[in-house]
Design a protein around this motif. Structure first.
Motif, PDB file in Angstrom:
ATOM      1  N   GLU A 155       0.816  -1.217   0.000  1.00  9.69           N
ATOM      2  CA  GLU A 155       0.000   0.000   0.000  1.00  9.69           C
ATOM      3  C   GLU A 155       0.846   1.261   0.000  1.00  9.69           C
ATOM      4  OE1 GLU A 155      -3.598   2.142   2.576  1.00  9.69           O
ATOM      5  OE2 GLU A 155      -2.926   0.098   3.061  1.00  9.69           O
ATOM      6  N   ASP A 156       1.926   1.281   0.789  1.00  9.07           N
ATOM      7  CA  ASP A 156       2.740   2.487   0.844  1.00  9.07           C
ATOM      8  C   ASP A 156       3.473   2.727  -0.473  1.00  9.07           C
ATOM      9  OD1 ASP A 156       4.391   0.291   1.169  1.00  9.07           O
ATOM     10  OD2 ASP A 156       5.698   1.256   2.648  1.00  9.07           O
ATOM     11  N   GLU A 157       3.869   1.657  -1.172  1.00 11.78           N
ATOM     12  CA  GLU A 157       4.521   1.812  -2.471  1.00 11.78           C
ATOM     13  C   GLU A 157       3.527   2.292  -3.522  1.00 11.78           C
ATOM     14  OE1 GLU A 157       7.508   1.517  -5.546  1.00 11.78           O
ATOM     15  OE2 GLU A 157       7.423   1.965  -3.406  1.00 11.78           O
ATOM     16  N   TYR A 158       2.321   1.768  -3.468  1.00  9.05           N
ATOM     17  CA  TYR A 158       1.272   2.226  -4.399  1.00  9.05           C
ATOM     18  C   TYR A 158       0.997   3.716  -4.185  1.00  9.05           C
ATOM     19  CZ  TYR A 158      -3.210   2.511  -6.828  1.00  9.05           C
ATOM     20  OH  TYR A 158      -4.226   2.879  -7.682  1.00  9.05           O
ATOM     21  N   ASP A 159       0.874   4.143  -2.933  1.00  5.45           N
ATOM     22  CA  ASP A 159       0.605   5.551  -2.630  1.00  5.45           C
ATOM     23  C   ASP A 159       1.747   6.440  -3.113  1.00  5.45           C
ATOM     24  OD1 ASP A 159      -1.759   4.798  -1.472  1.00  5.45           O
ATOM     25  OD2 ASP A 159      -1.028   4.925   0.594  1.00  5.45           O
ATOM     26  N   ARG A 160       2.995   5.969  -2.962  1.00  2.00           N
ATOM     27  CA  ARG A 160       4.147   6.752  -3.412  1.00  2.00           C
ATOM     28  C   ARG A 160       4.125   6.909  -4.929  1.00  2.00           C
ATOM     29  NH1 ARG A 160       8.720   6.363  -5.819  1.00  2.00           N
ATOM     30  NH2 ARG A 160       8.530   4.114  -6.172  1.00  2.00           N
ATOM     31  N   LEU A 161       3.843   5.822  -5.637  1.00  2.00           N
ATOM     32  CA  LEU A 161       3.791   5.863  -7.095  1.00  2.00           C
ATOM     33  C   LEU A 161       2.653   6.760  -7.584  1.00  2.00           C
ATOM     34  CD1 LEU A 161       4.426   2.098  -7.909  1.00  2.00           C
ATOM     35  CD2 LEU A 161       5.982   4.006  -8.365  1.00  2.00           C
ATOM     36  N   ALA A 220       1.309   9.380  -5.982  1.00  2.00           N
ATOM     37  CA  ALA A 220       1.679  10.782  -5.756  1.00  2.00           C
ATOM     38  C   ALA A 220       2.706  11.237  -6.779  1.00  2.00           C
ATOM     39  CB  ALA A 220       2.224  10.956  -4.339  1.00  2.00           C
ATOM     40  N   ASP A 221       3.679  10.397  -7.076  1.00  2.00           N
ATOM     41  CA  ASP A 221       4.716  10.743  -8.042  1.00  2.00           C
ATOM     42  C   ASP A 221       4.099  10.928  -9.431  1.00  2.00           C
ATOM     43  OD1 ASP A 221       7.714  10.951  -8.472  1.00  2.00           O
ATOM     44  OD2 ASP A 221       7.204   9.444  -9.976  1.00  2.00           O
ATOM     45  N   TRP A 222       3.178  10.059  -9.800  1.00  2.00           N
ATOM     46  CA  TRP A 222       2.509  10.162 -11.110  1.00  2.00           C
ATOM     47  C   TRP A 222       1.703  11.453 -11.206  1.00  2.00           C
ATOM     48  CZ3 TRP A 222      -2.920   9.443 -12.307  1.00  2.00           C
ATOM     49  CH2 TRP A 222      -3.186   9.394 -13.687  1.00  2.00           C
TER      50      TRP A 222
END
Length: 226
Positions: A158-164, A166-168
């Motif tokens: 979940e934290d990696e998905y959220d980071r990606l 936000a970056d996108w």
């Protein structure tokens, strides 16, 4: 329901007029004048469509676009809010513009970007038309992939998905275009999307009061429609 023969004939005649205007433009100056005449013909249809697309191919937009404009055009065509290239707004031409929402997006190539000049230009557009300009850089104009479109989307922590995500949203033209659709186009956001959409549009706007005015105008229109 039968076919409206007069409507079909009117559409054929309109298309012929647009094509004649465009093919007759031989010089760069002719091209700008032709664009003004073409949009004068089709603007009533675009206003009636509101935030949605009408036909985005009423003439060959791709001819003459820069590489980053072409990439941004691809992003726009796959999203909800209709924006049309090289739109005359006041004494300027905006890279992509929706005349109903009065929202535009500019692709800033490094060699043409001047922060002070661009801010003054966007402020003038806001003061004279109430319009909002969103700007993306050439480096952001690529086909950034939304996290949910990845083959491994369901396997991401979940934290990696959220980071990606936000970056996108914050670093790609496709994320900025999606943000316009979420905030102004009625697209239903997923999870934390609305906050990210709001953040990226503020980040990509040189005249903050124009952004807040556009949101206030949308809220007023929604209340009236309710």
């Amino acid at each position: 329901m039968g076919i409206d023969g007069q409507k079909v004939l009117d559409e054929i005649m309109r298309q012929a007029r647009v094509e004649a205007m465009w093919t007759g433009a031989q010089t760069k100056q002719d091209r700008w004048q032709a664009l003004k005449r073409i949009y004068a013909v089709i603007e009533p249809e675009l206003l009636e469509a509101g935030s949605d697309w009408t036909d985005p191919y009423f003439f060959d937009f791709a001819n003459g676009q820069s590489p980053i404009e072409s990439l941004l055009w691809q992003d726009l065509r796959s999203n909800r809010v209709g924006m049309y290239p090289e739109y005359p707004v006041g004494r300027y031409f905006v890279d992509f513009w929706n005349p109903s929402l009065r929202i535009g997006i500019e692709a800033d190539g490094k060699q043409w970007h001047d922060h002070q000049r661009d801010t003054q230009r966007d402020a003038e557009i806001f003061q004279k038309t109430g319009g909002l300009i969103i700007r993306v850089t050439g480096a952001e104009c690529h086909r950034g992939e939304a996290p949910w479109a990845r083959d491994d989307a369901h396997d991401l922590p979940e934290d990696e998905y959220d980071r990606l995500l936000a970056d996108w949203y914050l670093r790609t033209s496709s994320g900025v275009v999606r943000a316009i659709s979420v905030i102004f186009g009625g697209v239903e956001p997923r999870g934390d999307e609305r906050r990210l959409a709001d953040a990226t549009l503020q980040q990509h706007c040189l005249v903050p009061q124009a952004y807040f005015a556009a949101k206030a105008q949308l809220s007023t229109a929604q209340r009236r429609a309710a």
